[in-house]
Structure formats: C-alpha cells, structure tokens
Design a protein around this motif. Structure first.
Motif, PDB file in Angstrom:
ATOM      1  N   ILE A 323      32.567   5.738  12.906  1.00 32.61           N
ATOM      2  CA  ILE A 323      32.273   7.060  13.452  1.00 32.61           C
ATOM      3  C   ILE A 323      32.384   8.068  12.325  1.00 32.61           C
ATOM      4  O   ILE A 323      33.476   8.401  11.860  1.00 32.61           O
ATOM      5  CB  ILE A 323      33.220   7.412  14.610  1.00 32.61           C
ATOM      6  N   SER A 324      31.231   8.533  11.844  1.00 31.36           N
ATOM      7  CA  SER A 324      31.192   9.462  10.726  1.00 31.36           C
ATOM      8  C   SER A 324      29.905  10.261  10.789  1.00 31.36           C
ATOM      9  O   SER A 324      28.814   9.712  10.630  1.00 31.36           O
ATOM     10  CB  SER A 324      31.267   8.718   9.383  1.00 31.36           C
ATOM     11  N   LEU A 325      30.041  11.555  10.996  1.00 27.41           N
ATOM     12  CA  LEU A 325      28.868  12.428  11.055  1.00 27.41           C
ATOM     13  C   LEU A 325      28.157  12.463   9.702  1.00 27.41           C
ATOM     14  O   LEU A 325      26.930  12.321   9.627  1.00 27.41           O
ATOM     15  CB  LEU A 325      29.304  13.827  11.476  1.00 27.41           C
ATOM     16  N   THR A 326      28.917  12.640   8.630  1.00 30.81           N
ATOM     17  CA  THR A 326      28.294  12.722   7.306  1.00 30.81           C
ATOM     18  C   THR A 326      27.603  11.419   6.945  1.00 30.81           C
ATOM     19  O   THR A 326      26.505  11.420   6.368  1.00 30.81           O
ATOM     20  CB  THR A 326      29.326  13.088   6.232  1.00 30.81           C
ATOM     21  N   GLU A 327      28.202  10.296   7.302  1.00 35.61           N
ATOM     22  CA  GLU A 327      27.612   9.001   6.952  1.00 35.61           C
ATOM     23  C   GLU A 327      26.338   8.738   7.744  1.00 35.61           C
ATOM     24  O   GLU A 327      25.393   8.115   7.233  1.00 35.61           O
ATOM     25  CB  GLU A 327      28.620   7.881   7.187  1.00 35.61           C
ATOM     26  N   LEU A 403      24.825  22.357   2.784  1.00 35.56           N
ATOM     27  CA  LEU A 403      24.422  21.307   3.714  1.00 35.56           C
ATOM     28  C   LEU A 403      23.977  20.056   2.968  1.00 35.56           C
ATOM     29  O   LEU A 403      24.145  18.932   3.477  1.00 35.56           O
ATOM     30  CB  LEU A 403      23.316  21.811   4.640  1.00 35.56           C
ATOM     31  N   ASP A 404      23.436  20.210   1.765  1.00 32.76           N
ATOM     32  CA  ASP A 404      23.150  19.044   0.935  1.00 32.76           C
ATOM     33  C   ASP A 404      24.450  18.359   0.529  1.00 32.76           C
ATOM     34  O   ASP A 404      24.563  17.126   0.548  1.00 32.76           O
ATOM     35  CB  ASP A 404      22.363  19.451  -0.312  1.00 32.76           C
ATOM     36  N   GLY A 405      25.441  19.156   0.153  1.00 28.86           N
ATOM     37  CA  GLY A 405      26.731  18.587  -0.204  1.00 28.86           C
ATOM     38  C   GLY A 405      27.397  17.887   0.963  1.00 28.86           C
ATOM     39  O   GLY A 405      27.983  16.809   0.810  1.00 28.86           O
ATOM     40  N   LEU A 406      27.299  18.506   2.153  1.00 29.83           N
ATOM     41  CA  LEU A 406      27.887  17.895   3.334  1.00 29.83           C
ATOM     42  C   LEU A 406      27.228  16.563   3.651  1.00 29.83           C
ATOM     43  O   LEU A 406      27.897  15.570   3.967  1.00 29.83           O
ATOM     44  CB  LEU A 406      27.743  18.850   4.527  1.00 29.83           C
ATOM     45  N   ALA A 407      25.904  16.524   3.547  1.00 34.87           N
ATOM     46  CA  ALA A 407      25.174  15.311   3.914  1.00 34.87           C
ATOM     47  C   ALA A 407      25.310  14.197   2.878  1.00 34.87           C
ATOM     48  O   ALA A 407      25.312  13.019   3.251  1.00 34.87           O
ATOM     49  CB  ALA A 407      23.689  15.640   4.120  1.00 34.87           C
ATOM     50  N   PHE A 408      25.436  14.544   1.602  1.00 35.41           N
ATOM     51  CA  PHE A 408      25.339  13.513   0.575  1.00 35.41           C
ATOM     52  C   PHE A 408      26.576  13.346  -0.302  1.00 35.41           C
ATOM     53  O   PHE A 408      26.733  12.296  -0.928  1.00 35.41           O
ATOM     54  CB  PHE A 408      24.122  13.786  -0.321  1.00 35.41           C
ATOM     55  N   ALA A 409      27.458  14.339  -0.351  1.00 34.71           N
ATOM     56  CA  ALA A 409      28.578  14.265  -1.285  1.00 34.71           C
ATOM     57  C   ALA A 409      29.950  14.279  -0.620  1.00 34.71           C
ATOM     58  O   ALA A 409      30.946  13.952  -1.266  1.00 34.71           O
ATOM     59  CB  ALA A 409      28.492  15.423  -2.287  1.00 34.71           C
TER      60      ALA A 409
END
Length: 452
Positions: A323-327, A403-409
């Motif tokens: 369970i991971s939103l970012t993943e 939002l790029d950082g949240l999604a990928f980093a």
C-alpha cells in the motif's frame, strides 16, 4: 481551519493559504493570508487521492504467494491460492484486516477507498443470518479509521465465462441477482451509520462472473451511484469472453451497457486502440492498479492512447500486496516506459508527468467513488493531504517540481496529515488510532495463522 505555506488549489499553486471547513466541506480558501491562533499549520497542502479499488482481506496474504511452483505461475495460479486462503477468514478477521488496511492507506495519503467487496458468506457458502454481515465489518472498519468509504458489494454468480458453475473456492462470493439486491440493501443499512460522504455502489465482478441477463437486471435495479467492474485484465479472460459473447470484453460492455461517468472499469489492460478510444469517450474512469498489475503479471495499460483520447483514470491498491500512493504513481509511469523504451510517457504533448499523474488520479478517483472531491476549492469535500516539502527527497525542488518529486523521488513518509471529508485522521504522519488498530490486526493474524 488549516493554514498551509503553499497549496495546490483548483486554479494552481498559491502561497499562505487559509482553508475553512464546515461539515466536511471546504467553505473558503484564501491565499496570501496570515495564520491565526488555533489553525492547524502544514507545509504543503494537496487534494488527496481516492484509492478506487481495494480487496482489503487480501492484504493478510501479502508475501505468501511469491514462491514459484512447478510450471508457469500466473494470475490464475495466484487466484487458486487466494481462494484457499479465504476459507479461513472470520468476520472478526475481516474487520481487523480492513481497519489496518484503511489505516495504511490514510498514512500513505489516501482520503477515501472503494472497497470492491466480494467475500459475502460463511466458509462453504451458507449465508450469514444477516446477509450483510461482512459488509457491516467493512463499514465498522471505516468508522474506526475515519476513511471515506464507497462500499461496492459484488455480484458474483458464475465460476467462469459461459455461466460455468461456481468452484468450491468461490462459494463465499456467490449470489443470484435477487439475493444480490437484498445484499445491497443490507450494505446500504450498514453504511447509513457512517458520515454522509460515505456511500454504496455496486460491482458486477466481471463479465465472466455474471451473464448478459444478470448484468442487465442488476443495472436496472441499481438505485444510482458508482458501478465498478473488472474488465480485460488477462489475455485468457479476453479470449474466453470473445469465444462466448463474440466480442472482446471492453467492446462488448460498451455496446451492451450504458457505460458513463459513474462507471469505473478496473484494469482494462488488454484493449485494442479502438476500444481504448471508445472507453475514453464513454466518460468512465479507468481503474488502474499498477503495483498489483505488476505483481500478478497482468501487463501495462494503454496509457498514451487513452490520455490522447481524453480518458479519465484513477489508481487503486487492489490486492494490497503493498500500500503506497507514491509507488502506484511511479509504477504506472514506469510500466509505460518499460514497454515503450521511452521516458516521460504519461503526458500529452509537453508538461510535468508528476502533475498529470497526481492531478489526473485525484480527479478520476473522486469521480469513480462518487465523491465531490479531487480539487481544493469551495464546495468540495475536504479530502486533503499535507506533505513536507523540506523532506530531503523534496527539499531541492521548486514548487512546480513538487509533484514530480512526490511521484518519482519520495516515499509516503513525506505525508504529514490527511483529512477525509474534514476528519483529521493522520497527524504527524501517524494515524490517530494506530496503536489499537495495529494491536487488533496482530491478534487477528495470530488467530488466522493458527487456523491455516
């Protein structure tokens, strides 16, 4: 009142935003404001995502199906193991697992969940005295955690395409259309005790688990609200439906049901370009579950063509193996990159991939769950998440890159606070009822493992 140093409002980023909430709804959002005594202060405020597709009980078997058996493992071998697991689940187990799953979702940044609920009966298939007993367990878990629940009782009548008999492992799922109507009524009763943002939809499990006549009857009886269905997840499913009904699953559904904005088509992995364009034009939401789809070997969604056609999408955690939103967000994009041998795929033209993924999933998830949410603006539900932009994963980024950082980093640990229709359940990165929910889950798992 919430005061955010910066917030992503419906019309873009703003600084020093003071947000007013009444009865779970945003009543004011004032930028360039000053914090007042008593305000809840956060760093960066975003619209929270909905987790549009969950089978909460499957979380308890995470890690149990990663041992390769003789022959070729597939979704279908995983499903057989899942069926055997369900035979040991009691109502107490189901409620404890669901509460723990919902807690993990909230701590990951989700404000709401679509619980695609097909575990209805006792082991062996006999109904409980209250047909909605296990739906009541899900409602109780939502009450404990404060998550926004869209409960989706599942119509599951057949064991496979062509109206095959239910298998022994499917006995706990099965209902005819008439009994399904009774089940939905009982589910509505259970959910009526929850806050007013919670609701009940319906979920015909899949074309292979229903029939054309049963699907039509269930839709005719539906009182309105979300309709979710698994569709075109696996090549075998596509072949079976085409052999039985004479058309591919998405093609058949769009031609034979009034698919529109209240529909969510889960997975829709194996579509032709024509199906992809037609599904986008229907207004339905594509319910994408990238972690589960990768774990089960389903294959990647036809993302670029779907976005080009203006299709709506959201994300869900499905089997809850992780369970991971970012993943979920990054796995969605990375699945496209691996297939296309390209970068920055899930965007039309030029722009931020993270922004497209996050804001698209926020709007589409809210639509799929029938929630007036997905953006921060007056009149919307206060489904909100705060993140810490000073976290080492984000600190070097400009506002337009967050939002790029949240999604990928970043990992979900950047989440500090979550509100579900104004209910402030996560504070300082921790659910307010974490200790009692985790203790109950551990006790349930000890009991369950002893019975296996």
């Amino acid at each position: 009142m919430i005061f955010a140093k910066q917030a992503l409002l419906a019309d873009g980023w703003a600084r020093d935003v003071r947000l007013s909430i009444e009865a779970g709804t945003i009543t004011d959002a004032v930028p360039d404001a000053s914090a007042q005594l008593g305000d809840t202060r956060v760093d960066t405020l975003l619209p929270s995502l909905a987790n549009l597709h969950s089978h909460s009980f499957q979380r308890a078997m995470a890690g149990m199906t990663e041992y390769r058996m003789a022959g070729k493992d597939s979704f279908w071998t995983w499903r057989d193991l899942m069926y055997r697991f369900t035979a040991h689940l009691s109502p107490e187990h189901i409620e404890a697992i669901a509460a723990f799953v919902f807690l993990q979702m909230q701590e990951a940044g989700y404000a709401s969940v679509g619980e695609f609920h097909y575990l209805h009966h006792q082991p062996g298939g006999a109904p409980y005295a209250d047909l909605g007993e296990l739906s009541a367990c899900i409602a109780a878990a939502a009450q404990t955690t404060g998550i926004g629940l869209t409960h989706l009782p599942v119509l599951y009548t057949y064991g496979g395409a062509g109206q095959a008999d239910l298998q022994a492992g499917q006995a706990r799922f099965g209902n005819c259309v008439d009994r399904f109507g009774e089940l939905v009524a009982r589910a509505r009763h259970a959910v009526s005790a929850l806050p007013g943002d919670c609701r009940v939809g319906i979920a015909p499990h899949s074309l292979r688990a229903t029939s054309p006549g049963d699907l039509a009857a269930a839709l005719d009886a539906h009182e309105g609200g979300p309709v979710h269905i698994h569709i075109a997840e696996q090549p075998k499913e596509v072949a079976d439906i085409e052999g039985w009904l004479g058309a591919r699953p998405v093609e058949w559904l769009l031609a034979n049901a009034k698919v529109a904005r209240e529909w969510c088509l889960i997975h829709a992995t194996h579509m032709t370009d024509a199906e992809t364009r037609a599904m986008a034009a229907s207004g339905a939401v594509a319910g994408l579950c990238p972690i589960t789809e990768a774990n089960l070997g389903d294959g990647p969604f036809n993302g670029p063509a779907y976005l080009q056609a203006g299709g709506a999408f959201g994300i869900g955690s499905d089997s809850n193996v992780l369970i991971s939103l970012t993943e979920e967000l990054r796995t969605l994009e990375y699945s496209q990159r691996l297939r296309d041998v390209a970068r920055n795929v899930m965007v039309v033209g030029e722009g931020s991939v993270g922004e497209v993924l996050y804001t698209g999933a926020a709007r589409g998830g809210a639509q799929a769950l029938g929630r007036k949410a997905g953006t921060i603006e007056v009149g919307q539900l206060a489904d909100l998440v705060a993140i810490d932009s000073t976290d080492p994963a984000l600190v070097a980024l400009q506002q337009s890159q967050l939002l790029d950082g949240l999604a990928f980093a970043a990992k979900d640990s950047v989440v500090t606070d979550v509100w579900s229709a104004g209910r402030h359940a996560v504070k300082g990165g921790r659910h307010i009822a974490r200790d009692q929910i985790v203790a109950r889950y551990r006790a349930a798992m000890a009991s369950l493992m002893a019975s296996l």
